[in-house]
Design an enzyme around this catalytic site. Sequence first.
Site, PDB file in Angstrom:
ATOM      1  N   GLU A 174       0.739  -0.945   0.010  1.00 39.16           N
ATOM      2  CA  GLU A 174       0.015  -0.132  -0.023  1.00 39.16           C
ATOM      3  C   GLU A 174       0.970   1.090  -0.109  1.00 39.16           C
ATOM      4  O   GLU A 174       1.666   1.601   0.912  1.00 39.16           O
ATOM      5  CB  GLU A 174      -0.990  -0.010   1.382  1.00 39.16           C
ATOM      6  CG  GLU A 174      -1.889   1.113   1.329  1.00 39.16           C
ATOM      7  CD  GLU A 174      -2.541   1.408   0.197  1.00 39.16           C
ATOM      8  OE1 GLU A 174      -2.333   2.505  -0.585  1.00 39.16           O
ATOM      9  OE2 GLU A 174      -3.534   0.821  -0.436  1.00 39.16           O
TER      10      GLU A 174
ATOM     11  N   GLY B 263      -8.111   2.162   1.116  1.00 37.93           N
ATOM     12  CA  GLY B 263      -8.289   2.725  -0.255  1.00 37.93           C
ATOM     13  C   GLY B 263      -8.878   3.786  -0.275  1.00 37.93           C
ATOM     14  O   GLY B 263      -9.078   4.463   0.673  1.00 37.93           O
ATOM     15  N   THR B 264      -9.605   3.900  -1.441  1.00 32.24           N
ATOM     16  CA  THR B 264     -10.263   5.424  -1.611  1.00 32.24           C
ATOM     17  C   THR B 264     -11.502   5.335  -0.942  1.00 32.24           C
ATOM     18  O   THR B 264     -11.792   6.456  -0.372  1.00 32.24           O
ATOM     19  CB  THR B 264     -10.836   5.099  -3.051  1.00 32.24           C
ATOM     20  OG1 THR B 264      -9.705   5.201  -3.979  1.00 32.24           O
ATOM     21  CG2 THR B 264     -11.665   6.505  -3.795  1.00 32.24           C
ATOM     22  N   CYS B 265     -12.242   4.335  -0.746  1.00 30.16           N
ATOM     23  CA  CYS B 265     -13.574   4.268  -0.061  1.00 30.16           C
ATOM     24  C   CYS B 265     -13.441   4.970   1.376  1.00 30.16           C
ATOM     25  O   CYS B 265     -14.181   6.003   1.803  1.00 30.16           O
ATOM     26  CB  CYS B 265     -14.319   3.266   0.139  1.00 30.16           C
ATOM     27  SG  CYS B 265     -15.795   3.060   1.148  1.00 30.16           S
TER      28      CYS B 265
ATOM     29  N   HIS C  18     -47.205   1.178   7.023  1.00 31.83           N
ATOM     30  CA  HIS C  18     -47.832   2.375   6.543  1.00 31.83           C
ATOM     31  C   HIS C  18     -47.419   3.195   8.148  1.00 31.83           C
ATOM     32  O   HIS C  18     -47.586   2.541   9.171  1.00 31.83           O
ATOM     33  CB  HIS C  18     -49.333   2.357   6.500  1.00 31.83           C
ATOM     34  CG  HIS C  18     -50.032   3.834   6.510  1.00 31.83           C
ATOM     35  ND1 HIS C  18     -49.857   4.604   5.581  1.00 31.83           N
ATOM     36  CD2 HIS C  18     -50.527   4.544   7.695  1.00 31.83           C
ATOM     37  CE1 HIS C  18     -50.480   5.680   5.911  1.00 31.83           C
ATOM     38  NE2 HIS C  18     -51.051   5.553   6.940  1.00 31.83           N
TER      39      HIS C  18
END
Length: 454
Positions: free
Chosen positions: A32, A38-40, A436
């Site tokens: 890494e 990472g990106t997330c 509902h």
Amino acid sequence: MIHYDFIIIGSGQAGTPLAFNLAKKGKVAIIEKGQLGGTCVNNGCIPTKTYVASARKMWDISHGEEFGIDISQPAKANMQKIKQRKEAIIGEDRSGIEKGFLENENITLYRGEAHFASNYEIVVNGETLTSKNIFINVGSRPRVPDEYKHIPYFTNENLLKTTDLPEHLIIIGGSFIGVEFAQIFRRFGSKVTIVARGSRLIAVEDEDVSHEVAEILKSEKVDIIFNADDIQATENENGSITVVSNKEKTVSVTGSHVLLAIGMPNTDTLQLQNTDIQLNKRGFIEVDDYCQTDVAGIFAMGDCNGKGAFTHTSYHDYQVVESFLSGVKSRKISDRIITYSLFTDPPLGRVGMTKRQAIEKGYKVLLAHRPMDSINRAKVKGETKGFMQAIIDADTKLFLGACILGVGGDEIISALTNLMYAKQPYTVLRDAVHIHPTVSELLPTTLEDLKPLN
């Protein structure tokens, strides 16, 4: 030269779970060059949705009087505290990943940039690692076109690090990143202008969805410039930025900051020219239905393979690869039904085809449509913008796709996703009894009124 049973490049949403899975079978090296996760975790889903949540609080406060709540003083976004909250959340995620790697005796974590010396040789920090099983999960990053390199600019990465609220943020790009940041920073208090090259926002969607998203942003006083081309950006003496478009007529806007909401895959640093791995014209790694490249034993997962730009598709890539390696091969990319959300407020949830795609593929289409302002739960929540609609195959009665642009749309869409995977006709949902008062209870009612689309 150090040999491993498995080498993983990138610790994103596919690489990390794969590392822990493969560590049960042999020695794993995971490389890494940036922050773990990472990106997330670091620049995408988690930090941006943390900002979305803060922006939502600003909206709630500013609309308090509509709900009978007296607000004595106007709210103000404290960017320092917003950033601190975001850092605390993603820091916990990163720490958990690192702890898991370091405590696993079969996983060796390398911090550094990896590149290929040959098909099965990886160089990192001057060391050469070898394996017949290599997994690429390098993600994506912001793209900076040449016409903006001479001016100060934000990307989605460094904008999340600033503690200064832009006075006027000009956003180049009208897709997911640009639209989400536009609403976030408008609610924080910035003036915002989107400069979009196309004639509408979120071009992958149908025109009615794009139009409604634009109307939602405009209702919050976000300015939008469409059909921008020949864009030129200039830094002025006072530090402001002027953006000029010259396609149909000259349009100029001057702001304090520019955000480039454009992405690209992180494949250019891998030196794939030293391998037999193939890239397509857009820089994505070519893979088969099981994420395998042209080189046996080398797989590409996540954003870098161009098969999906979302965290959930990246994780599914991991599942596809894990299934392939186990010999079961029960999962394939082609079995995946596209689903995603645009995390504006209200959000957009999408699954399957758009109306345009269904017609282009030759389906005979039935359409169910209902505006959110006819749904009582949306009314009482004061969130009546948007609509829900389902696209049905008239011959098989199966869902071809659906979208819910409205309150709860990012969650409700999962019910339709499940039905599509189960290959069940729309009548299953139409005849179901829902709670509902909810938004989802109107899905059955909406499906009672189908109209031919073509």
